[in-house]
Design a protein around this motif. Structure first.
Motif, PDB file in Angstrom:
ATOM      1  N   LEU A 170     -25.129  11.822 -12.458  1.00 17.77           N
ATOM      2  CA  LEU A 170     -24.649  12.779 -13.451  1.00 17.77           C
ATOM      3  C   LEU A 170     -23.411  13.532 -12.962  1.00 17.77           C
ATOM      4  O   LEU A 170     -22.493  13.794 -13.741  1.00 17.77           O
ATOM      5  CB  LEU A 170     -25.772  13.736 -13.838  1.00 17.77           C
ATOM      6  CG  LEU A 170     -26.977  13.048 -14.499  1.00 17.77           C
ATOM      7  CD1 LEU A 170     -28.108  14.046 -14.734  1.00 17.77           C
ATOM      8  CD2 LEU A 170     -26.578  12.358 -15.792  1.00 17.77           C
ATOM      9  N   ALA A 171     -23.350  13.843 -11.673  1.00 17.06           N
ATOM     10  CA  ALA A 171     -22.169  14.516 -11.113  1.00 17.06           C
ATOM     11  C   ALA A 171     -20.944  13.613 -11.175  1.00 17.06           C
ATOM     12  O   ALA A 171     -19.829  14.085 -11.426  1.00 17.06           O
ATOM     13  CB  ALA A 171     -22.447  14.944  -9.670  1.00 17.06           C
ATOM     14  N   ARG A 213     -26.970  14.981 -22.839  1.00 18.15           N
ATOM     15  CA  ARG A 213     -28.098  14.870 -23.767  1.00 18.15           C
ATOM     16  C   ARG A 213     -29.082  13.830 -23.256  1.00 18.15           C
ATOM     17  O   ARG A 213     -28.686  12.724 -22.893  1.00 18.15           O
ATOM     18  CB  ARG A 213     -27.618  14.448 -25.149  1.00 18.15           C
ATOM     19  CG  ARG A 213     -26.633  15.411 -25.758  1.00 18.15           C
ATOM     20  CD  ARG A 213     -26.237  14.992 -27.136  1.00 18.15           C
ATOM     21  NE  ARG A 213     -25.453  13.759 -27.118  1.00 18.15           N
ATOM     22  CZ  ARG A 213     -24.583  13.433 -28.049  1.00 18.15           C
ATOM     23  NH1 ARG A 213     -24.379  14.226 -29.078  1.00 18.15           N
ATOM     24  NH2 ARG A 213     -23.920  12.304 -27.975  1.00 18.15           N
ATOM     25  N   LEU A 214     -30.360  14.201 -23.256  1.00 15.62           N
ATOM     26  CA  LEU A 214     -31.418  13.278 -22.869  1.00 15.62           C
ATOM     27  C   LEU A 214     -32.020  12.647 -24.125  1.00 15.62           C
ATOM     28  O   LEU A 214     -32.225  13.330 -25.127  1.00 15.62           O
ATOM     29  CB  LEU A 214     -32.523  14.003 -22.101  1.00 15.62           C
ATOM     30  CG  LEU A 214     -32.108  14.795 -20.859  1.00 15.62           C
ATOM     31  CD1 LEU A 214     -33.343  15.367 -20.181  1.00 15.62           C
ATOM     32  CD2 LEU A 214     -31.299  13.951 -19.907  1.00 15.62           C
ATOM     33  N   HIS A 215     -32.300  11.350 -24.038  1.00 11.80           N
ATOM     34  CA  HIS A 215     -32.866  10.617 -25.158  1.00 11.80           C
ATOM     35  C   HIS A 215     -34.134   9.885 -24.716  1.00 11.80           C
ATOM     36  O   HIS A 215     -34.178   9.321 -23.625  1.00 11.80           O
ATOM     37  CB  HIS A 215     -31.883   9.557 -25.672  1.00 11.80           C
ATOM     38  CG  HIS A 215     -30.583  10.115 -26.126  1.00 11.80           C
ATOM     39  ND1 HIS A 215     -30.325  10.434 -27.439  1.00 11.80           N
ATOM     40  CD2 HIS A 215     -29.448  10.423 -25.443  1.00 11.80           C
ATOM     41  CE1 HIS A 215     -29.088  10.895 -27.553  1.00 11.80           C
ATOM     42  NE2 HIS A 215     -28.543  10.906 -26.350  1.00 11.80           N
ATOM     43  N   HIS A 216     -35.131   9.852 -25.572  1.00 17.38           N
ATOM     44  CA  HIS A 216     -36.344   9.040 -25.415  1.00 17.38           C
ATOM     45  C   HIS A 216     -37.115   9.272 -24.113  1.00 17.38           C
ATOM     46  O   HIS A 216     -37.467   8.319 -23.414  1.00 17.38           O
ATOM     47  CB  HIS A 216     -36.015   7.556 -25.555  1.00 17.38           C
ATOM     48  CG  HIS A 216     -35.163   7.248 -26.744  1.00 17.38           C
ATOM     49  ND1 HIS A 216     -35.605   7.393 -28.034  1.00 17.38           N
ATOM     50  CD2 HIS A 216     -33.887   6.826 -26.831  1.00 17.38           C
ATOM     51  CE1 HIS A 216     -34.641   7.069 -28.862  1.00 17.38           C
ATOM     52  NE2 HIS A 216     -33.586   6.722 -28.168  1.00 17.38           N
ATOM     53  N   PRO A 217     -37.425  10.535 -23.787  1.00 17.68           N
ATOM     54  CA  PRO A 217     -38.241  10.754 -22.580  1.00 17.68           C
ATOM     55  C   PRO A 217     -39.668  10.271 -22.812  1.00 17.68           C
ATOM     56  O   PRO A 217     -40.140  10.231 -23.952  1.00 17.68           O
ATOM     57  CB  PRO A 217     -38.210  12.279 -22.417  1.00 17.68           C
ATOM     58  CG  PRO A 217     -38.039  12.788 -23.810  1.00 17.68           C
ATOM     59  CD  PRO A 217     -37.143  11.781 -24.496  1.00 17.68           C
ATOM     60  N   ALA A 245     -27.778  19.546 -13.743  1.00 14.18           N
ATOM     61  CA  ALA A 245     -26.679  18.785 -14.338  1.00 14.18           C
ATOM     62  C   ALA A 245     -26.270  19.380 -15.678  1.00 14.18           C
ATOM     63  O   ALA A 245     -25.080  19.436 -16.004  1.00 14.18           O
ATOM     64  CB  ALA A 245     -27.088  17.322 -14.515  1.00 14.18           C
ATOM     65  N   SER A 246     -27.240  19.864 -16.436  1.00 14.83           N
ATOM     66  CA  SER A 246     -26.933  20.502 -17.714  1.00 14.83           C
ATOM     67  C   SER A 246     -26.103  21.763 -17.502  1.00 14.83           C
ATOM     68  O   SER A 246     -25.140  22.016 -18.235  1.00 14.83           O
ATOM     69  CB  SER A 246     -28.233  20.840 -18.455  1.00 14.83           C
ATOM     70  OG  SER A 246     -27.959  21.524 -19.645  1.00 14.83           O
TER      71      SER A 246
END
Length: 123
Positions: free
Chosen positions: A37-38, A81-85, A69-70
């Motif tokens: 993410l960084a 944005r996180l999807h489908h955890p 990271a957010s």
């Protein structure tokens, strides 16, 4: 030294990227999440979408990596944005008040049919 139990795949398209994590996110693999993410920030990515469909486990160190990271993304004026955890991860995100990480309220993947519901739950 055993290999990390997490695979990271990144797919860039100009200033947008999709990162797919597959495997377990825990104390041993959370640094991979942080680095992935960084690097997006470092590379000038403006929108980072994270697909968690293939994540089989995520502990507090994983959630902490996403929260950190957010925060960095917000400071840089970018979007994470996180999807489908997985359902349990979505529940932890909800309980901790971290729902802002999720792209949509309904981005939770359906429960697996391979495992019975928790004791006392519907099958």
């Amino acid at each position: 030294m055993p290999l990390p139990r997490l695979n990271v795949h990144r797919h860039d398209h100009t200033t947008r990227t999709l990162i797919i994590f597959a495997g377990e996110i825990d104390l041993a693999t959370a640094p991979l999440v942080r680095v992935a993410l960084a690097e997006c920030l470092h590379d000038g990515i403006r929108t980072t979408d994270v697909d968690l469909t293939e994540v089989t486990f995520c502990d507090a160190s994983g959630l902490n990596a996403f929260l950190a990271a957010s925060g960095l993304a917000t400071e840089a004026g970018t979007i994470l944005r996180l999807h489908h955890p997985p359902p349990i991860m979505a529940r932890i995100i909800e309980i901790t008040g971290s729902g802002f990480l999720l792209h949509e309220l309904h981005s939770v993947r359906p429960a697996s049919r391979r495992f019975p519901a928790a004791a006392g739950g519907a099958r």
